[in-house]
Design an enzyme around this catalytic site. Structure first.
Site, PDB file in Angstrom:
ATOM      1  N   LEU A   1     118.901 -57.898  10.899  1.00  0.00           N
ATOM      2  CA  LEU A   1     119.197 -59.304  11.116  1.00  0.00           C
ATOM      3  C   LEU A   1     118.779 -60.178   9.940  1.00  0.00           C
ATOM      4  O   LEU A   1     117.752 -59.951   9.301  1.00  0.00           O
ATOM      5  CB  LEU A   1     118.474 -59.790  12.379  1.00  0.00           C
ATOM      6  CG  LEU A   1     118.831 -59.070  13.679  1.00  0.00           C
ATOM      7  CD1 LEU A   1     118.027 -59.662  14.829  1.00  0.00           C
ATOM      8  CD2 LEU A   1     120.315 -59.142  13.959  1.00  0.00           C
TER       9      LEU A   1
ATOM     10  N   GLN B   1     137.933 -60.374  11.188  1.00  0.00           N
ATOM     11  CA  GLN B   1     137.357 -59.804  12.409  1.00  0.00           C
ATOM     12  C   GLN B   1     137.317 -60.830  13.527  1.00  0.00           C
ATOM     13  O   GLN B   1     137.727 -60.545  14.660  1.00  0.00           O
ATOM     14  CB  GLN B   1     135.950 -59.286  12.119  1.00  0.00           C
ATOM     15  CG  GLN B   1     135.170 -58.869  13.353  1.00  0.00           C
ATOM     16  CD  GLN B   1     133.781 -58.374  13.010  1.00  0.00           C
ATOM     17  OE1 GLN B   1     133.617 -57.258  12.536  1.00  0.00           O
ATOM     18  NE2 GLN B   1     132.782 -59.214  13.243  1.00  0.00           N
TER      19      GLN B   1
ATOM     20  N   HIS C   1     122.781 -64.226  11.315  1.00  0.00           N
ATOM     21  CA  HIS C   1     122.800 -63.708  12.678  1.00  0.00           C
ATOM     22  C   HIS C   1     121.998 -64.614  13.619  1.00  0.00           C
ATOM     23  O   HIS C   1     122.411 -64.885  14.748  1.00  0.00           O
ATOM     24  CB  HIS C   1     122.172 -62.307  12.732  1.00  0.00           C
ATOM     25  CG  HIS C   1     122.903 -61.275  11.942  1.00  0.00           C
ATOM     26  ND1 HIS C   1     122.275 -60.506  10.989  1.00  0.00           N
ATOM     27  CD2 HIS C   1     124.200 -60.869  11.962  1.00  0.00           C
ATOM     28  CE1 HIS C   1     123.151 -59.671  10.469  1.00  0.00           C
ATOM     29  NE2 HIS C   1     124.319 -59.871  11.030  1.00  0.00           N
TER      30      HIS C   1
ATOM     31  N   GLY D   1     122.840 -55.187  13.368  1.00  0.00           N
ATOM     32  CA  GLY D   1     121.416 -55.148  13.083  1.00  0.00           C
ATOM     33  C   GLY D   1     121.075 -55.547  11.667  1.00  0.00           C
ATOM     34  O   GLY D   1     121.871 -56.127  10.947  1.00  0.00           O
TER      35      GLY D   1
ATOM     36  N   VAL E   1     126.874 -68.731   6.845  1.00  0.00           N
ATOM     37  CA  VAL E   1     125.578 -69.216   6.380  1.00  0.00           C
ATOM     38  C   VAL E   1     125.334 -68.659   4.983  1.00  0.00           C
ATOM     39  O   VAL E   1     125.540 -67.465   4.731  1.00  0.00           O
ATOM     40  CB  VAL E   1     124.439 -68.807   7.329  1.00  0.00           C
ATOM     41  CG1 VAL E   1     123.098 -69.307   6.815  1.00  0.00           C
ATOM     42  CG2 VAL E   1     124.717 -69.344   8.741  1.00  0.00           C
TER      43      VAL E   1
ATOM     44  N   ARG F   1     124.402 -56.289   3.686  1.00  0.00           N
ATOM     45  CA  ARG F   1     124.670 -55.462   2.514  1.00  0.00           C
ATOM     46  C   ARG F   1     124.129 -56.068   1.220  1.00  0.00           C
ATOM     47  O   ARG F   1     124.087 -55.394   0.196  1.00  0.00           O
ATOM     48  CB  ARG F   1     126.167 -55.198   2.383  1.00  0.00           C
ATOM     49  CG  ARG F   1     126.702 -54.210   3.421  1.00  0.00           C
ATOM     50  CD  ARG F   1     128.149 -53.822   3.144  1.00  0.00           C
ATOM     51  NE  ARG F   1     128.582 -52.718   3.987  1.00  0.00           N
ATOM     52  CZ  ARG F   1     129.210 -52.831   5.149  1.00  0.00           C
ATOM     53  NH1 ARG F   1     129.465 -54.061   5.611  1.00  0.00           N
ATOM     54  NH2 ARG F   1     129.574 -51.781   5.841  1.00  0.00           N
TER      55      ARG F   1
END
Length: 260
Positions: A4, A124, A8, A2, A147, A158
């Protein structure tokens, strides 16, 4: 998770290219946060996310809460293997077991034909690809470049933690990657030499480096840097922990950029 941003939403755009229907999951996963990490203060704004997702053409927003995802303390978890013990895994013990467990649950619940991830979280994305391969999920994994903002800072939820001075200091991360890439293009293929040169750039006031490593696409340290080598790094800027990476043969300049 979330909050965003354009990074994303570029994943949403790609999903729309690949599939007839797009499902976007939003879930701040407690299983991947350590006891001293920022779970409680992680940025959240579901109303804003709903608007952005709808405007970008998301067909279904899947927003479970923790009680739905984990009705009881999960006993069975996905072990990431040796690739989850290095880099971010070494800095955040248990992190990737939490990541892969929730990704496995989300893939099982949604059953997508394809899932789109960003390369900013390179480790990840690599581990998710192995998860799908090793456990025979019928899902293709598509990974898109990082991006960035016009000045090179990788988009991250963050980043909202950063003060103006800290944000300026954080540009050392992308400068470091650009320096490593340019040094490699200048003919230096020794990973140790590239790492030393990069750390010279990363060590600036306001930035506390955690690691800078050169790895292959299976997260293994390389003995000689090539076009496929990935330079990965992590550093704290103030209290905020940031990560970034670059594929040497592509370069930071090849990553898509947007205005802040």
């Amino acid at each position: 998770m979330g909050y965003l941003h354009e990074g994303h939403l570029r994943l949403v755009d790609r999903a729309r290219e690949l599939a007839d229907r797009v499902v976007l999951s939003i879930f701040v996963n407690p299983l991947q946060f350590g006891p001293k990490e920022d779970f409680n203060k992680y940025p959240r704004d579901l109303a804003r996310d709903r608007q952005l997702a709808g405007d970008r053409g998301v067909d279904c927003l899947f927003v479970p809460d923790a009680r739905e995802m984990y009705p009881s303390e999960p006993v069975a978890r996905v072990a990431p293997g040796p690739g989850g013990d290095t880099l971010e895994g070494a800095a955040r013990p248990g992190h990737f077991a939490g990541v892969l467990t929730v990704v496995a649950k989300l893939l099982h619940l949604v059953e997508p034909d394809v899932a789109v991830f960003g390369r900013k979280d390179f480790q990840q994305a690599t581990l998710v690809k192995r998860l799908v391969q090793d456990l025979d999920f019928p899902t293709a994994i598509d990974v898109l470049p990082t991006v960035r903002e016009l000045d090179g800072l990788a988009l991250s939820s963050r980043n909202t933690y950063l003060t103006p001075d800290q944000r300026r200091a954080a540009l050392a991360l992308s400068r470091t990657l650009r320096t490593v890439e340019q040094t490699w293009r200048g003919g230096e293929a020794d990973p140790a030499a590239l790492q030393r040169r990069g750390m010279e750039v990363l060590r600036v006031p306001g930035v506390d480096p955690e690691y800078l490593a050169l790895v292959d696409d299976e997260l293994q340290p390389v003995t000689r840097a090539t076009a496929r080598t990935v330079a990965v790094l992590a550093a704290r800027v103030g209290a905020t922990r940031l990560i970034d990476n670059v594929v040497l043969g592509e370069g930071v300049a090849a990553d898509p950029t947007v205005r802040a």
